[in-house]
Design an enzyme around this catalytic site. Structure first.
Site, PDB file in Angstrom:
ATOM      1  N   ARG A 216      64.711  40.861  46.221  1.00  0.00           N
ATOM      2  CA  ARG A 216      65.638  40.671  45.096  1.00  0.00           C
ATOM      3  C   ARG A 216      66.092  42.035  44.581  1.00  0.00           C
ATOM      4  O   ARG A 216      67.254  42.248  44.269  1.00  0.00           O
ATOM      5  CB  ARG A 216      64.938  39.892  43.967  1.00  0.00           C
ATOM      6  CG  ARG A 216      64.741  38.425  44.265  1.00  0.00           C
ATOM      7  CD  ARG A 216      64.305  37.652  43.024  1.00  0.00           C
ATOM      8  NE  ARG A 216      62.889  37.752  42.727  1.00  0.00           N
ATOM      9  CZ  ARG A 216      61.963  36.894  43.150  1.00  0.00           C
ATOM     10  NH1 ARG A 216      62.305  35.855  43.902  1.00  0.00           N
ATOM     11  NH2 ARG A 216      60.695  37.039  42.812  1.00  0.00           N
ATOM     12  N   PHE A 238      70.122  28.300  48.631  1.00  0.00           N
ATOM     13  CA  PHE A 238      68.721  27.934  48.384  1.00  0.00           C
ATOM     14  C   PHE A 238      68.230  28.776  47.197  1.00  0.00           C
ATOM     15  O   PHE A 238      67.242  29.505  47.299  1.00  0.00           O
ATOM     16  CB  PHE A 238      67.843  28.159  49.621  1.00  0.00           C
ATOM     17  CG  PHE A 238      68.371  27.545  50.887  1.00  0.00           C
ATOM     18  CD1 PHE A 238      68.115  26.210  51.174  1.00  0.00           C
ATOM     19  CD2 PHE A 238      69.138  28.282  51.788  1.00  0.00           C
ATOM     20  CE1 PHE A 238      68.597  25.638  52.347  1.00  0.00           C
ATOM     21  CE2 PHE A 238      69.620  27.720  52.960  1.00  0.00           C
ATOM     22  CZ  PHE A 238      69.353  26.393  53.246  1.00  0.00           C
ATOM     23  N   ASP A 260      71.699  24.789  45.482  1.00  0.00           N
ATOM     24  CA  ASP A 260      70.351  24.257  45.704  1.00  0.00           C
ATOM     25  C   ASP A 260      70.423  22.736  45.603  1.00  0.00           C
ATOM     26  O   ASP A 260      71.260  22.189  44.889  1.00  0.00           O
ATOM     27  CB  ASP A 260      69.351  24.805  44.679  1.00  0.00           C
ATOM     28  CG  ASP A 260      67.914  24.738  45.177  1.00  0.00           C
ATOM     29  OD1 ASP A 260      67.367  25.784  45.581  1.00  0.00           O
ATOM     30  OD2 ASP A 260      67.338  23.626  45.179  1.00  0.00           O
ATOM     31  N   SER A 261      69.507  22.075  46.313  1.00  0.00           N
ATOM     32  CA  SER A 261      69.494  20.603  46.276  1.00  0.00           C
ATOM     33  C   SER A 261      68.744  20.084  45.053  1.00  0.00           C
ATOM     34  O   SER A 261      68.785  18.891  44.770  1.00  0.00           O
ATOM     35  CB  SER A 261      68.851  20.059  47.560  1.00  0.00           C
ATOM     36  OG  SER A 261      67.604  20.670  47.748  1.00  0.00           O
ATOM     37  N   ASP A 310      68.029  31.922  51.829  1.00  0.00           N
ATOM     38  CA  ASP A 310      66.561  31.937  51.698  1.00  0.00           C
ATOM     39  C   ASP A 310      66.031  30.504  51.749  1.00  0.00           C
ATOM     40  O   ASP A 310      65.559  29.966  50.750  1.00  0.00           O
ATOM     41  CB  ASP A 310      66.176  32.627  50.374  1.00  0.00           C
ATOM     42  CG  ASP A 310      64.661  32.787  50.231  1.00  0.00           C
ATOM     43  OD1 ASP A 310      63.971  32.765  51.262  1.00  0.00           O
ATOM     44  OD2 ASP A 310      64.193  32.933  49.091  1.00  0.00           O
ATOM     45  N   CYS A 350      60.901  31.936  56.301  1.00  0.00           N
ATOM     46  CA  CYS A 350      59.503  32.005  55.846  1.00  0.00           C
ATOM     47  C   CYS A 350      58.617  31.124  56.726  1.00  0.00           C
ATOM     48  O   CYS A 350      57.497  30.800  56.356  1.00  0.00           O
ATOM     49  CB  CYS A 350      59.383  31.622  54.375  1.00  0.00           C
ATOM     50  SG  CYS A 350      59.890  29.943  54.023  1.00  0.00           S
TER      51      CYS A 350
HETATM   52  N1  SAH Z   1      65.442  32.316  46.858  1.00  0.00           N
HETATM   53  C1  SAH Z   1      64.556  31.630  45.945  1.00  0.00           C
HETATM   54  C2  SAH Z   1      63.556  30.758  46.661  1.00  0.00           C
HETATM   55  C3  SAH Z   1      64.152  29.707  47.573  1.00  0.00           C
HETATM   56  S1  SAH Z   1      63.070  28.409  47.944  1.00  0.00           S
HETATM   57  C4  SAH Z   1      63.910  32.645  45.010  1.00  0.00           C
HETATM   58  O1  SAH Z   1      63.990  33.872  45.250  1.00  0.00           O
HETATM   59  O2  SAH Z   1      63.303  32.230  44.028  1.00  0.00           O
HETATM   60  C5  SAH Z   1      64.015  27.230  48.767  1.00  0.00           C
HETATM   61  C6  SAH Z   1      64.923  26.389  47.898  1.00  0.00           C
HETATM   62  O3  SAH Z   1      65.725  25.612  48.756  1.00  0.00           O
HETATM   63  C7  SAH Z   1      64.256  25.375  46.970  1.00  0.00           C
HETATM   64  O4  SAH Z   1      64.695  25.603  45.659  1.00  0.00           O
HETATM   65  C8  SAH Z   1      64.726  23.986  47.456  1.00  0.00           C
HETATM   66  O5  SAH Z   1      65.014  23.108  46.374  1.00  0.00           O
HETATM   67  C9  SAH Z   1      65.979  24.336  48.174  1.00  0.00           C
HETATM   68  N2  SAH Z   1      66.401  23.477  49.292  1.00  0.00           N
HETATM   69  C10 SAH Z   1      65.653  22.975  50.302  1.00  0.00           C
HETATM   70  N3  SAH Z   1      66.436  22.371  51.227  1.00  0.00           N
HETATM   71  C11 SAH Z   1      67.722  22.507  50.796  1.00  0.00           C
HETATM   72  C12 SAH Z   1      68.992  22.126  51.321  1.00  0.00           C
HETATM   73  N4  SAH Z   1      69.103  21.504  52.498  1.00  0.00           N
HETATM   74  N5  SAH Z   1      70.086  22.434  50.611  1.00  0.00           N
HETATM   75  C13 SAH Z   1      69.993  23.084  49.424  1.00  0.00           C
HETATM   76  N6  SAH Z   1      68.824  23.505  48.897  1.00  0.00           N
HETATM   77  C14 SAH Z   1      67.696  23.212  49.570  1.00  0.00           C
END
Ligand code: SAH
Length: 406
Positions: A216, A238, A260-261, A310, A350
């Site tokens: 970040r 994400f 995000d979903s 991510d 990850c």
């Molecule tokens: N970048 C963030 C962490 C991401 S974690 C940080 O630094 O804090 C992954 C995220 O992806 C979660 O919030 C989850 O809700 C979301 N997610 C999972 N599958 C998804 C999809 N197909 N489309 C959109 N969001 C998704």
């Protein structure tokens, strides 16, 4: 009564010479004694040489998690205390200092990588959050909480052992207060001078993606050094609770769009942006599936200066690697198509089962299929408070590439 022993097949000794801490069922020739699940047990060769000592679980494919490689080390309370202390004091030496002050949220104990298989402890301001991933740790968690109390005097220790891996150990999920006060619904943390609200009761992992702290900040640095930063639009895919977006806006990007979903994650992302002095424009919080949203942007001819990808773990194990690489390829290809010439892609995986070489190959394939040119300008990974034991390569799960795209 003497300590039970597990005898390791001679042709299965290699990993233990290399000090790998997991002993699978198939490596064990026989067991002398009748260990209860969670008990300490010694590992011996067929030639009767001592190998290691750890805790036993007959319900897990990993029958023994190794704690010590020294025959004369007694694994009593003093041992546990000094292991905890070792991990905790190493955090003060880590490169998590920052011009904006030391963060007050970071991983204190990173399981196998800190010589404590199955135990994760994260600090969020005055609270600690503990995850017991194995039966051996689950049985000792109250004792560990007491020791952490003595060492750190937190306001409270909260358990978030609601992770799928526990099922492999024959354990149900477990959450609640282990000691002290219950954390408030949102704990406010400070990270590199940025403030975040963290839901330690229900948030992902123990509440926040602490492992992405350094990346970040890398994003903020790249923006800070960009003379046109105030014209830049960042697409944070994400986004979870807006971590990368808060840094992007602090780095003076014009806009940071979160996809995000999870509606709850986006709601918290808005609060986090406001908490850091940002304005909230509803259009910048897109609830949806990234795979579909990126396609919509492509069809609409939208372009972005910087895209963050991510995603959650696509491969839970080796069997899922092929499907996972298709997923990574898809989103990276779409992202390459959506980046303005000269823009940046910050892309992560990850999935422990997808190693750094494979990930780079997938990103390369996506670039070629998108008919773009690109270069790696930085390699990214988990923050220093998530160290990787050299004997435990599985500990290096997070890998990322920062690419300039032409
Ligand atoms: N970048 C963030 C962490 C991401 S974690 C940080 O630094 O804090 C992954 C995220 O992806 C979660 O919030 C989850 O809700 C979301 N997610 C999972 N599958 C998804 C999809 N197909 N489309 C959109 N969001 C998704």
């Amino acid at each position: 009564m003497s300590e039970p022993r597990a005898i390791i097949y001679s042709d299965k000794e290699k990993p233990f010479e290399r000090r790998h801490p997991w002993v699978f069922e198939g490596a064990i020739q026989s067991v002398n004694g009748t260990p209860e699940d969670g008990d300490l047990i010694s590992l011996y060769t067929e030639r009767d040489d001592f190998l290691a000592r750890g805790y036993w679980n007959s319900q897990s494919q990993i029958r023994v998690h190794v704690l010590s490689w020294h025959q004369d080390e007694t694994l009593d309370e003093t041992w546990w205390q000094s292991r905890l202390q070792r991990a905790i004091s190493s955090r003060t030496l880590l490169n998590i200092e920052h011009d904006a002050g030391k963060p007050n949220a970071y991983r204190l104990i990173n399981a196998e990588n800190d010589g404590l298989p199955g135990l994760v402890v994260d600090r969020y301001a005055d609270f600690l959050v503990l995850q017991a991933l194995t039966l051996g740790i689950d049985q000792r968690k109250q004792l560990i909480a007491e020791m952490l109390n003595d060492l750190l005097h937190p306001a409270g220790i909260f358990e978030r052992s609601d992770v799928d891996v526990r099922a492999k150990e024959g354990l149900p999920p477990s959450t609640g207060i282990l000691s002290g006060q219950e954390p408030p619904p949102f704990v406010e943390i400070v990270e590199n001078g940025r403030h975040f609200l963290v839901d330690v009761h229900h948030g992902h992992k123990t509440g926040f993606y602490l492992d992405q702290r350094e990346s970040r900040d890398t994003l903020r640095h790249w923006l800070r050094d960009d003379p046109d930063r105030q014209e830049r639009t960042v697409l944070n895919c994400f986004s979870y609770t807006g971590g990368f977006s808060v840094y992007a806006l602090n780095g003076q990007a014009k806009r940071a769009i979160n996809v995000d979903s999870s509606a709850d994650a986006l709601a918290l992302a808005k609060r986090n942006v406001k908490l850091n002095g940002g304005q909230v424009d509803e259009a910048d919080y897109v609830e949806g599936d990234v795979f579909q949203v990126l396609r919509r942007y492509r069809e609409a001819g939208e372009r972005f200066d910087l895209i963050v990808l991510d995603p959650p773990k696509f491969a839970q194990n080796q069997k899922q690697v092929e499907g996972a690489t298709r997923g990574y390829k898809d989103i990276n290809l779409l992202a390459f198509e959506l980046i303005k010439p000269g823009g940046l892609l910050m892309t992560f995986s990850c999935s422990g089962a997808v190693d750094a070489d494979l990930f780079q190959k997938v990103v390369f394939g996506a670039l070629v299929d998108a008919r773009r040119e690109g270069q790696i300008v930085a390699r990214l990974g988990q923050a220093a408070d998530h160290p990787v034991a050299l004997t435990f390569p599985e500990g290096a799960y997070l890998k990322g590439l920062l690419c300039r795209v032409w």
